[in-house]
Design an enzyme around this catalytic site. Structure first.
Site, mmCIF file in Angstrom:
data_model
loop_
_atom_site.group_PDB
_atom_site.id
_atom_site.type_symbol
_atom_site.label_atom_id
_atom_site.label_comp_id
_atom_site.label_asym_id
_atom_site.label_seq_id
_atom_site.Cartn_x
_atom_site.Cartn_y
_atom_site.Cartn_z
ATOM 1 N N ASP A 15 5.322 2.173 -11.137
ATOM 2 C CA ASP A 15 5.384 2.722 -9.588
ATOM 3 C C ASP A 15 6.364 2.006 -8.903
ATOM 4 O OD1 ASP A 15 4.882 4.431 -7.508
ATOM 5 O OD2 ASP A 15 3.675 2.658 -6.943
ATOM 6 N N ASP A 17 7.004 2.086 -5.087
ATOM 7 C CA ASP A 17 6.457 1.451 -3.550
ATOM 8 C C ASP A 17 5.153 0.980 -3.532
ATOM 9 O OD1 ASP A 17 9.059 2.487 -2.522
ATOM 10 O OD2 ASP A 17 8.275 4.512 -2.513
#
Ligand SMILES: [Zn+2]
Length: 525
Positions: A15, A17
């Site tokens: 992922d 952020d």
């Protein structure tokens, strides 16, 4: 020295952020990119280990017009400048209202990234900071490791299959798990006869399958000692040449008293195998030592097992495994400690023998789902009335629902199936159930044997998971899964056989509408 046997993972999906870089909401400005501490060094360790890397990121700011695609590419160029190159960027540009197949928790980005990297989701591990990341990983059949931040909700932490303190911690875990299943010192030459043991129920025997296949790949002959409740599953496993069925009173949940004559007969039976060595597989709450003593008395010269308790002279290879490792990998790691690895081309997944016994019933034709309401341990069963509501909701959503159960569960399956399904309770043995599950689009089931049977067949699972044991250890292995049930319920980690909490809230609260949504996520269209 390079470890032997197939690697556990081909790729790590990350992922963006909150996992790789600080979460700056809807950031379109490369100047605002701040890597999280230790990220560069951690990613370089994955690269050095030969793992491919991809980013899987929801960027709904595109759909909402908060930044342009050009801004986003500038941000990603800056991320690569700071963190090194990624082999693929999988990006969802939609927002929740688009109903796309890629926005996490949907599994689309995981499928895309795995495909772009030339592998399959089940050979990927996804590291992310929120529940959507974990749900996307599970729904694709990938492994998930959560790296919580202060904004990660406690229920997301409770539901996660694995939790690490940060990205470097997740990388430690990924590399440690991979090393653990591959012998550093492979054997020179094959072992002769190896006696492997795995007591307990069908599911326990099924999750030990990869470990047994690793032993079989390095042995002339494999003899499996199992209990009566695991016998049918043992017959489905590849690599087993002979089965000895014998109840072990120190393993069984409702055990018979220890009968000295029975133990003498078991010791004699074990001696008759003439094993050159033994590998005793166990669950994390079981001791291998009583059986190791009998094996010693039966003259077995080399014994390997996992034991936190001091084994004295009972074990030659005493292996230890941290809590939270998936049971199939726990078994593989014991095999590796004993010097056995899966052969090249045999993946670390659950598998059944290709030559299953002929079924007692024909596999149903057409599309169908299976709901299996029973469980070998009562605390892990969804209440019958709730299962009936689930069947009704699935039928109302247009599914044909078959309800399965063992010979002792006919009353249960009849009651549940009456809500809109077809009752197959008591009509199949385990091999017959395997035939039915092989043709199912999806299985809805608790944490019990058929969940692992579905995993071995590649059939997606909606897992109604009572948190009495860790999900990360007992989740259906490497098959698309949605986890439902209250992961933070008071029964968590109690290992209770009967639910200790009034009303059985961990599973009685499962919303049938969420089961319908889970099936849609796993079986699009
Ligand atoms: Zn999308």
């Amino acid at each position: 020295m390079k470890p032997s046997g197939p690697a556990l993972y081909d790729a790590v999906l990350l992922d963006r952020d909150g996992t790789l870089v600080e979460d700056v909401p809807y950031n379109g400005d490369p100047e605002k990119v701040r890597p999280l501490p230790g990220a560069r060094e951690a990613l370089d360790r994955l690269r050095a280990a030969g793992l491919r890397l991809a980013v899987v990121t929801n960027q709904s700011g595109l759909a909402r017009g908060y930044f342009t695609e050009r801004d986003m590419h500038a941000v990603h160029a800056r991320i690569e400048e700071l963190l090194g190159p990624f082999d693929h960027w999988a990006i969802c540009p939609h927002d929740d209202t688009d109903g796309c197949a890629c926005r996490k928790p949907a599994p689309g980005l995981v499928h895309e990234a795995a495909g772009a990297l030339g592998t399959a989701p089940r050979r990927c591990v996804l590291v992310g900071d929120i529940g959507r990341d974990m749900a996307a990983a599970l729904a694709a059949g990938a492994t998930g490791i959560l790296v919580p931040t202060p904004v990660t909700r406690p229920e997301e932490v409770a539901e996660a299959p694995a939790v690490a303190r940060d990205l470097p911690g997740a990388v430690d875990e990924i590399l440690r798990r991979d090393r653990a299943v591959r012998p550093v010192v492979p054997r020179t030459g094959r072992a002769g006869t190896v006696l492997v043991a795995r007591s307990d129920s069908a599911g326990d025997v099924l999750v030990t399958g990869p470990g047994i296949r690793a032993v079989a790949a390095g042995a002339e002959r494999v003899v499996l000692l199992c209990g009566p409740r695991g016998r049918a599953a043992a017959e489905l496993l590849p690599g087993v040449d002979e089965i000895i069925e014998w109840p072990l009173p120190w393993i069984d949940g409702s055990p018979e008293p220890v009968d000295p004559d029975d133990m003498r007969r078991l010791t004699a039976r074990l001696a008759a195998v003439g094993a050159d060595e033994a590998v005793v597989f166990t669950s994390f709450h079981q001791s291998p030592l009583p059986l190791a003593l009998l094996l010693r008395m039966a003259g077995v010269p080399r014994i390997s097992a996992i034991s936190d308790d001091y084994p004295g002279s009972l074990l030659d290879v005493r292996h230890r495994v941290p809590v939270g490792v998936p049971e199939p990998e726990r078994a593989l790691s014991l095999a590796a400690a004993a010097g056995f690895a899966l052969p090249a081309g045999d993946e670390p997944v659950l598998r059944l023998r290709a030559d299953l016994p002929a079924p007692a019933v024909d596999r149903p034709a057409g599309d169908y789902l299976v709901v299996h309401p029973g469980a070998s341990v009562p605390a892990r069963a969804c209440p019958p009335e709730r299962c009936a509501e689930i069947v009704a909701a699935l039928a109302a959503d247009g599914h044909r629902v078959l309800v399965t159960g063992g010979p002792g569960e006919r009353e249960l399956t009849a009651r549940v199936a009456a809500a809109g399904g077809t009752d197959l309770g008591g009509t199949t043995d385990l091999a017959g159930l395997a035939r039915i599950l092989a043709g199912a689009r999806c299985l809805v089931v608790g944490n019990t044997g058929p969940a692992h049977l579905a995993a071995a067949l590649g059939t997606p699972v909606v897992s109604l998971f009572a948190p009495t044991v860790p999900f990360g250890q007992w989740a259906p292995y490497r098959v698309p899964t949605v986890r439902l049930g209250d992961a933070g319920a008071a029964c968590r980690d109690t290992r209770a056989a009967r639910c200790p909490v009034a009303g059985h809230p961990c599973l009685s609260g499962v919303d049938p509408a969420r089961v319908v949504a889970a099936v849609r996520r796993l079986v699009p269209g």
